[in-house]
Design a protein around this motif. Structure first.
Motif, PDB file in Angstrom:
ATOM      1  N   UNK A 184      44.647  33.158  44.836  1.00 60.66           N
ATOM      2  CA  UNK A 184      44.470  33.402  43.403  1.00 60.66           C
ATOM      3  C   UNK A 184      45.491  32.630  42.579  1.00 60.66           C
ATOM      4  N   UNK A 185      46.688  32.480  43.113  1.00 62.99           N
ATOM      5  CA  UNK A 185      47.732  31.753  42.389  1.00 62.99           C
ATOM      6  C   UNK A 185      47.395  30.269  42.252  1.00 62.99           C
ATOM      7  N   UNK A 186      46.560  29.754  43.143  1.00 61.87           N
ATOM      8  CA  UNK A 186      46.209  28.334  43.111  1.00 61.87           C
ATOM      9  C   UNK A 186      45.008  28.046  42.211  1.00 61.87           C
ATOM     10  N   UNK A 187      44.394  29.080  41.644  1.00 62.27           N
ATOM     11  CA  UNK A 187      43.252  28.853  40.762  1.00 62.27           C
ATOM     12  C   UNK A 187      43.708  28.241  39.439  1.00 62.27           C
ATOM     13  N   UNK A 188      42.980  27.262  38.915  1.00 56.73           N
ATOM     14  CA  UNK A 188      43.340  26.683  37.618  1.00 56.73           C
ATOM     15  C   UNK A 188      42.996  27.651  36.492  1.00 56.73           C
ATOM     16  N   UNK A 189      43.626  27.527  35.335  1.00 55.59           N
ATOM     17  CA  UNK A 189      43.290  28.390  34.190  1.00 55.59           C
ATOM     18  C   UNK A 189      41.819  28.222  33.809  1.00 55.59           C
ATOM     19  N   UNK A 190      41.196  29.318  33.408  1.00 53.16           N
ATOM     20  CA  UNK A 190      39.773  29.275  33.062  1.00 53.16           C
ATOM     21  C   UNK A 190      39.496  30.251  31.926  1.00 53.16           C
ATOM     22  N   UNK A 191      38.571  29.857  31.045  1.00 52.05           N
ATOM     23  CA  UNK A 191      38.145  30.737  29.961  1.00 52.05           C
ATOM     24  C   UNK A 191      37.000  31.647  30.382  1.00 52.05           C
ATOM     25  N   UNK A 192      36.446  31.389  31.557  1.00 51.26           N
ATOM     26  CA  UNK A 192      35.331  32.205  32.034  1.00 51.26           C
ATOM     27  C   UNK A 192      35.826  33.581  32.459  1.00 51.26           C
ATOM     28  N   UNK A 193      35.007  34.576  32.242  1.00 55.63           N
ATOM     29  CA  UNK A 193      35.338  35.925  32.703  1.00 55.63           C
ATOM     30  C   UNK A 193      35.206  36.061  34.210  1.00 55.63           C
ATOM     31  N   UNK A 194      34.494  35.094  34.839  1.00 55.52           N
ATOM     32  CA  UNK A 194      34.307  35.122  36.278  1.00 55.52           C
ATOM     33  C   UNK A 194      35.566  34.663  36.988  1.00 55.52           C
ATOM     34  N   UNK A 195      35.816  35.232  38.146  1.00 53.19           N
ATOM     35  CA  UNK A 195      36.988  34.837  38.925  1.00 53.19           C
ATOM     36  C   UNK A 195      36.771  33.478  39.572  1.00 53.19           C
ATOM     37  N   UNK A 196      35.554  33.223  40.048  1.00 55.34           N
ATOM     38  CA  UNK A 196      35.212  31.943  40.679  1.00 55.34           C
ATOM     39  C   UNK A 196      33.956  31.379  40.016  1.00 55.34           C
ATOM     40  N   UNK A 197      34.070  30.755  38.858  1.00 53.14           N
ATOM     41  CA  UNK A 197      32.886  30.220  38.168  1.00 53.14           C
ATOM     42  C   UNK A 197      32.491  28.860  38.728  1.00 53.14           C
ATOM     43  N   UNK A 198      31.252  28.458  38.443  1.00 52.21           N
ATOM     44  CA  UNK A 198      30.835  27.112  38.807  1.00 52.21           C
ATOM     45  C   UNK A 198      31.352  26.119  37.763  1.00 52.21           C
ATOM     46  N   UNK A 199      30.951  24.864  37.874  1.00 48.65           N
ATOM     47  CA  UNK A 199      31.483  23.825  36.984  1.00 48.65           C
ATOM     48  C   UNK A 199      31.124  24.065  35.524  1.00 48.65           C
TER      49      UNK A 199
END
Length: 338
Positions: A184-199
């Motif tokens: 989880x710490x390696x995930x890039x910042x995202x505006x999506x509410x999903x934890x693992x969104x697609x492109x």
């Protein structure tokens, strides 16, 4: 009434999700294509047995179960006396696909390196939590509780639809081991509410991800044989049981029954028997020490060495252990003197 007419009436009255009814209609279509014109009173177990053998092995079990389901309703409605798809028609379950868990975390990390900044951590997270792919794709940012160290599984995404988890066991809190938190710490910042969104920020499609990302990444990493995405869940069960985690705990974390875990992974639990024996031996030794323990002896003081004089027997008064307050006499108001 013919079998085809029964199927039409049953599907019209059956209450279930649209995707479930669509699958049931497809399975029953295999029966009505061959036996749809046969009257229910004339439908025999021999007819059903012969029809069953014409169905491909991959769908034979489910198609027979669907036919049994409809004919069970016919029995309840009083249209027939017994179910011809049960009597004399064995329906063994289809052979389960071979489970191929990964051999080590190094293999999973090699694949993750080739999947990019979002899909890579997602694969590691999947192997570290044992979530189903549909549950993994439906996770939202709010489902992760770092303070408690758990991820909450509440919903699933499959076939383009988001729905709540199927059973009570599926709704659960899964503990996050260090590898999951690191992913989880390696995930890039995202505006999506999903934890693992697609492109595009939406839900990941199971088939598209497997075809375009999952299998090519394994090929580049030199993984042979190529594993299914579901094998990440099998990897979690394998590693957990070999580490000595109980079957009961694994079943809770994976959202499955104990019977299912024991049936599919029970042989792996036996690999941890040495760990179980060591715990039992330690407990037995501890109980043996407790049973042999007694308090150290102390010397009693003789009565003849008393310094004070004993009280005279005449001064002792017996105590009534059943003592209650003495009742007070109440003077009636009319007789009370002024």
């Amino acid at each position: 009434m013919t079998l085809g007419e029964l199927v039409d009436e049953y599907l019209e009255m059956h209450q279930a999700e649209l995707v479930t009814i669509a699958k049931l209609r497809w399975l029953l279509g295999k029966a009505t294509a061959a036996l749809g014109d046969v009257r229910l009173a004339e439908l025999s177990p021999r007819d059903v047995y012969a029809w069953r053998l014409t169905i491909p092995e991959g769908h034979r079990f489910e198609a027979t179960q669907a036919l049994r389901q409809v004919l069970n309703r016919a029995v309840v409605w009083g249209l027939i006396e017994d179910n011809p798809a049960k009597r004399g028609v064995p329906n063994p379950g289809r052979r389960s696909k071979e489970k191929r868990p990964f051999d080590s975390w190094q293999q999973i990390e090699l694949i993750a390196e080739r999947l990019g900044p979002v899909y890579g951590p997602m694969v590691v997270f999947a192997a570290a939590t044992g979530l189903r792919p549909s549950e993994l794709f439906a996770l939202e940012q709010r489902d992760v509780d770092r303070a408690l160290g758990v991820v909450y599984v509440r919903r699933a995404y499959a076939n383009g639809r988001l729905k709540l988890t199927k059973t009570r066991l599926s709704t659960r809190a899964v503990p996050l081991q260090a590898l999951a938190l690191e992913a989880l710490d390696h995930l890039p910042p995202s505006r999506s509410s999903l934890l693992f969104p697609n492109s595009r920020g939406g839900h990941i499609d199971f088939r598209s991800f497997g075809r375009r990302h999952w299998k090519p990444a394994q090929t580049k990493a030199g993984i042979d044989p190529v594993r299914h995405l579901y094998d990440l869940r099998h990897t979690y069960a394998t590693f957990a049981l070999r580490a000595g985690v109980s079957v009961f705990a694994v079943s809770r974390f994976m959202g499955s029954s104990i019977a299912m875990i024991d049936r599919h992974y029970g042989h792996l639990a036996r690999d941890s028997r040495e760990h179980a024996v060591s715990l039992l031996d330690a407990l037995a030794i501890e109980r043996a020490v407790d049973a042999g323990w007694t308090s150290p002896p102390t010397l009693a003081t003789p009565l003849t060495n008393r310094v004070s004089k004993p009280r005279r027997a005449g001064l002792r008064k017996p105590m009534d252990v059943r003592w209650t307050p003495r009742r007070a006499a109440i003077i009636p108001f009319a007789n009370k003197r002024t």
